[in-house]
Design a protein around this motif. Structure first.
Motif, PDB file in Angstrom:
ATOM      1  N   LEU A  24      25.404  -3.174  22.395  1.00 41.44           N
ATOM      2  CA  LEU A  24      24.463  -2.958  21.296  1.00 41.44           C
ATOM      3  C   LEU A  24      24.537  -1.524  20.782  1.00 41.44           C
ATOM      4  N   SER A  25      24.679  -0.566  21.677  1.00 46.93           N
ATOM      5  CA  SER A  25      24.810   0.837  21.268  1.00 46.93           C
ATOM      6  C   SER A  25      26.090   1.049  20.465  1.00 46.93           C
ATOM      7  N   ALA A  26      27.170   0.435  20.925  1.00 42.32           N
ATOM      8  CA  ALA A  26      28.445   0.558  20.204  1.00 42.32           C
ATOM      9  C   ALA A  26      28.348  -0.084  18.828  1.00 42.32           C
ATOM     10  N   LEU A  27      27.720  -1.256  18.746  1.00 38.41           N
ATOM     11  CA  LEU A  27      27.567  -1.927  17.450  1.00 38.41           C
ATOM     12  C   LEU A  27      26.726  -1.090  16.490  1.00 38.41           C
ATOM     13  N   ALA A  28      25.652  -0.489  17.004  1.00 37.79           N
ATOM     14  CA  ALA A  28      24.804   0.358  16.161  1.00 37.79           C
ATOM     15  C   ALA A  28      25.591   1.551  15.629  1.00 37.79           C
ATOM     16  N   ALA A  29      26.527   2.079  16.447  1.00 33.43           N
ATOM     17  CA  ALA A  29      27.348   3.214  16.007  1.00 33.43           C
ATOM     18  C   ALA A  29      28.412   2.765  15.001  1.00 33.43           C
ATOM     19  N   ILE A  30      28.961   1.562  15.184  1.00 33.88           N
ATOM     20  CA  ILE A  30      30.004   1.067  14.280  1.00 33.88           C
ATOM     21  C   ILE A  30      29.415   0.680  12.931  1.00 33.88           C
ATOM     22  N   PHE A  31      28.317  -0.050  12.959  1.00 30.41           N
ATOM     23  CA  PHE A  31      27.682  -0.522  11.722  1.00 30.41           C
ATOM     24  C   PHE A  31      26.515   0.397  11.382  1.00 30.41           C
ATOM     25  N   CYS A  32      26.854   1.633  11.041  1.00 29.92           N
ATOM     26  CA  CYS A  32      25.838   2.663  10.834  1.00 29.92           C
ATOM     27  C   CYS A  32      25.544   2.926   9.353  1.00 29.92           C
ATOM     28  N   GLY A  33      26.181   2.155   8.463  1.00 32.24           N
ATOM     29  CA  GLY A  33      25.923   2.327   7.032  1.00 32.24           C
ATOM     30  C   GLY A  33      24.533   1.823   6.673  1.00 32.24           C
ATOM     31  N   PRO A  34      24.115   2.081   5.438  1.00 32.87           N
ATOM     32  CA  PRO A  34      22.790   1.632   5.008  1.00 32.87           C
ATOM     33  C   PRO A  34      22.656   0.110   5.128  1.00 32.87           C
ATOM     34  N   ASP A  35      21.660  -0.330   5.869  1.00 31.67           N
ATOM     35  CA  ASP A  35      21.331  -1.750   6.051  1.00 31.67           C
ATOM     36  C   ASP A  35      22.429  -2.580   6.716  1.00 31.67           C
ATOM     37  N   GLU A  36      23.421  -1.966   7.322  1.00 31.73           N
ATOM     38  CA  GLU A  36      24.478  -2.734   7.987  1.00 31.73           C
ATOM     39  C   GLU A  36      24.014  -3.337   9.309  1.00 31.73           C
ATOM     40  N   TRP A  37      23.051  -2.718   9.947  1.00 29.52           N
ATOM     41  CA  TRP A  37      22.637  -3.094  11.306  1.00 29.52           C
ATOM     42  C   TRP A  37      21.130  -3.071  11.401  1.00 29.52           C
ATOM     43  N   GLU A  38      20.566  -4.128  11.999  1.00 32.11           N
ATOM     44  CA  GLU A  38      19.128  -4.139  12.234  1.00 32.11           C
ATOM     45  C   GLU A  38      18.818  -5.031  13.426  1.00 32.11           C
ATOM     46  N   VAL A  39      18.073  -4.492  14.386  1.00 33.02           N
ATOM     47  CA  VAL A  39      17.605  -5.297  15.516  1.00 33.02           C
ATOM     48  C   VAL A  39      16.342  -6.005  15.048  1.00 33.02           C
ATOM     49  N   LEU A  40      16.359  -7.339  15.123  1.00 36.17           N
ATOM     50  CA  LEU A  40      15.226  -8.130  14.640  1.00 36.17           C
ATOM     51  C   LEU A  40      14.207  -8.394  15.734  1.00 36.17           C
ATOM     52  N   SER A  41      14.684  -8.580  16.969  1.00 35.56           N
ATOM     53  CA  SER A  41      13.758  -8.744  18.101  1.00 35.56           C
ATOM     54  C   SER A  41      14.499  -8.455  19.399  1.00 35.56           C
ATOM     55  N   ARG A  42      13.720  -8.029  20.375  1.00 37.09           N
ATOM     56  CA  ARG A  42      14.285  -7.719  21.694  1.00 37.09           C
ATOM     57  C   ARG A  42      13.257  -8.142  22.735  1.00 37.09           C
ATOM     58  N   SER A  43      13.715  -8.940  23.707  1.00 32.88           N
ATOM     59  CA  SER A  43      12.802  -9.445  24.730  1.00 32.88           C
ATOM     60  C   SER A  43      13.565  -9.624  26.036  1.00 32.88           C
ATOM     61  N   GLU A  44      12.912  -9.331  27.134  1.00 32.71           N
ATOM     62  CA  GLU A  44      13.535  -9.508  28.445  1.00 32.71           C
ATOM     63  C   GLU A  44      13.707 -10.987  28.781  1.00 32.71           C
ATOM     64  N   THR A  45      12.924 -11.864  28.143  1.00 35.15           N
ATOM     65  CA  THR A  45      13.021 -13.295  28.435  1.00 35.15           C
ATOM     66  C   THR A  45      13.865 -14.050  27.408  1.00 35.15           C
ATOM     67  N   ASP A  46      13.832 -13.615  26.148  1.00 38.42           N
ATOM     68  CA  ASP A  46      14.550 -14.337  25.087  1.00 38.42           C
ATOM     69  C   ASP A  46      15.854 -13.677  24.673  1.00 38.42           C
ATOM     70  N   GLY A  47      16.089 -12.460  25.100  1.00 38.33           N
ATOM     71  CA  GLY A  47      17.303 -11.757  24.707  1.00 38.33           C
ATOM     72  C   GLY A  47      17.087 -10.937  23.444  1.00 38.33           C
ATOM     73  N   THR A  48      18.165 -10.660  22.740  1.00 36.95           N
ATOM     74  CA  THR A  48      18.118  -9.782  21.573  1.00 36.95           C
ATOM     75  C   THR A  48      18.656 -10.507  20.351  1.00 36.95           C
ATOM     76  N   VAL A  49      17.973 -10.306  19.241  1.00 33.95           N
ATOM     77  CA  VAL A  49      18.413 -10.861  17.956  1.00 33.95           C
ATOM     78  C   VAL A  49      18.631  -9.688  17.019  1.00 33.95           C
ATOM     79  N   PHE A  50      19.807  -9.658  16.372  1.00 38.01           N
ATOM     80  CA  PHE A  50      20.101  -8.581  15.428  1.00 38.01           C
ATOM     81  C   PHE A  50      20.930  -9.108  14.266  1.00 38.01           C
ATOM     82  N   ARG A  51      20.925  -8.321  13.202  1.00 40.54           N
ATOM     83  CA  ARG A  51      21.616  -8.700  11.973  1.00 40.54           C
ATOM     84  C   ARG A  51      22.677  -7.667  11.651  1.00 40.54           C
ATOM     85  N   ILE A  52      23.841  -8.151  11.222  1.00 38.14           N
ATOM     86  CA  ILE A  52      24.921  -7.283  10.750  1.00 38.14           C
ATOM     87  C   ILE A  52      25.283  -7.715   9.338  1.00 38.14           C
ATOM     88  N   LEU A  53      25.292  -6.765   8.418  1.00 41.09           N
ATOM     89  CA  LEU A  53      25.762  -7.029   7.065  1.00 41.09           C
ATOM     90  C   LEU A  53      27.174  -6.478   6.951  1.00 41.09           C
TER      91      LEU A  53
END
Length: 195
Positions: free
Chosen positions: A9-38
Motif C-alpha cells: 500500500l505504501s509503494a502504491l501510494a508513492a507510485i500513484f501520487c498524482g492528483p486523485d490517482e490514489w485514494e484509500v476508501l476504507s481500512r479495517s482489521e476485519t474487512d481489509g482495505t479498499v482503495f481506488r486507483i485512477l
C-alpha cells in the motif's frame, strides 16, 4: 494487516501520487482495505481511456484474490465486466504475491487487446449515413446528421434506449441548428446502408 500488505500500500501510494490517482476508501482489521486507483490505458485507435480501478484487499490477501471493480465513462458496462474478469484471471497467476501494481501495469498494456476480443461486445456505432471509419470488422464509428427533432425529450430517450439495446456508446450533440449523433459499437448491431 500483514507487513507485506502495508508495504504494498505504501509503494502504491508513492507510485500513484498524482492528483486523485490514489485514494484509500476504507481500512479495517476485519474487512481489509479498499482503495481506488485512477489510471489510463491505451484503447481503440491508440486513445488513452481513463479507468477507475477499485481494489478490496481482504485480510488474508495475498493468499486470496482481491476484489476488483472497473469503471470508465468511455467503456460500456459489458466492457468493464470483461476487463474485470481478465484482471481476475491475471490475479490468479499472481496468488501469494503482492499483485496490485502488476495488475495495473497489465491492464494498461492489455486493454486494447481485451476490448478487441469479440466477447467484450466492443465495437462502435453503425454506418447508416455520414462518415464512417472502420477500425476492424467488429468496431465501427459513425457520425449521423439529423435534419430536425420535433419532440427532443422523447427522441433523446428513444435514441438512448436503442443505443443501450444495441450495446452502442455515443454522444448526441446539439450545435445551433445542427444535430449530430456519434456512435461507437459492434458493426453487426447497425444496419449499413448507402455504402
Amino acid at each position: 494487516m500483514a507487513g507485506r500488505v502495508r508495504e504494498e500500500l505504501s509503494a502504491l501510494a508513492a507510485i500513484f501520487c498524482g492528483p486523485d490517482e490514489w485514494e484509500v476508501l476504507s481500512r479495517s482489521e476485519t474487512d481489509g482495505t479498499v482503495f481506488r486507483i485512477l489510471t489510463k490505458a491505451e484503447g481503440f485507435m491508440d486513445a488513452d481511456i481513463p479507468l477507475e480501478l477499485v481494489f478490496h484487499l481482504p485480510v488474508n490477501y495475498p493468499s486470496c484474490l482481491p476484489g476488483i471493480a472497473v469503471s470508465s465513462e468511455h467503456l460500456t458496462r459489458a466492457q468493464c465486466v470483461a476487463v474485470k474478469e481478465k484482471l481476475l484471471q491475471q490475479a490468479e497467476k499472481l496468488l501469494s504475491e503482492p499483485m496490485v501494481h502488476e495488475l495495473v501495469l497489465w491492464v494498461q498494456q492489455s486493454l486494447k487487446h481485451i476490448l478487441n476480443q469479440p466477447e467484450t461486445g466492443s465495437g462502435s456505432g453503425q454506418c447508416t449515413f455520414a462518415a464512417s471509419t472502420t477500425v476492424d470488422d467488429g468496431l465501427w464509428i459513425t457520425l449521423l446528421h439529423l435534419d430536425h427533432m420535433r419532440a427532443k425529450t422523447k427522441y433523446v430517450k428513444t435514441v438512448e434506449k436503442w443505443a443501450s439495446d444495441l450495446r452502442l456508446t455515443g454522444r448526441l450533440m446539439f450545435m445551433g441548428k445542427i444535430i449530430l449523433i456519434l456512435l461507437q459499437g459492434d458493426r453487426n448491431s447497425i444496419k449499413v446502408s448507402g455504402i
